[in-house]
Design a protein around this motif. Structure first.
Motif: not given
Length: 102
Positions: A52, A55, A75, A78-79
């Motif tokens: 992550l 990215w 982020l 996604k996290l």
């Protein structure tokens, strides 16, 4: 569902002829969203080798300002999904390093 709880999902606009994205909905829990974004910033510092973080760094490189803040919201989403997956299935986010509790 996890992303929508935090208010980190997209808001599509579709008028029939025109279709576009309006940004995040902010319809979720405000405090949880703030916490998720702060956690995303901390994640980039404390988990520099995770997928992550890589990215995020590839996306922003040395860009500052608004674009970086937009990317950290992505982020954070996604996290939160990755951490939810860890809590429910035990799958550790790729590249994350867990330290034993003291």
């Amino acid at each position: 569902q996890v992303g929508s709880y935090f208010g980190l999902t997209g808001t599509p606009y579709d008028s029939g002829e025109r279709s576009r994205e309006q940004g995040i909905s902010k319809a979720g829990n405000r405090r949880a969203r703030e916490l998720a974004i702060e956690l995303a910033w901390l994640w980039t510092v404390h988990q520099p080798d995770s997928a992550l973080t890589r990215w995020f760094r590839e996306r922003v490189r040395n860009i500052k300002g608004r674009i970086r803040r937009i990317a950290v919201v992505a982020l954070a989403r996604k996290l939160m999904v990755a951490l939810w997956r860890y809590l429910t299935t035990g799958v550790i986010p790729t590249g994350a390093v867990l330290h034993p509790a003291s």
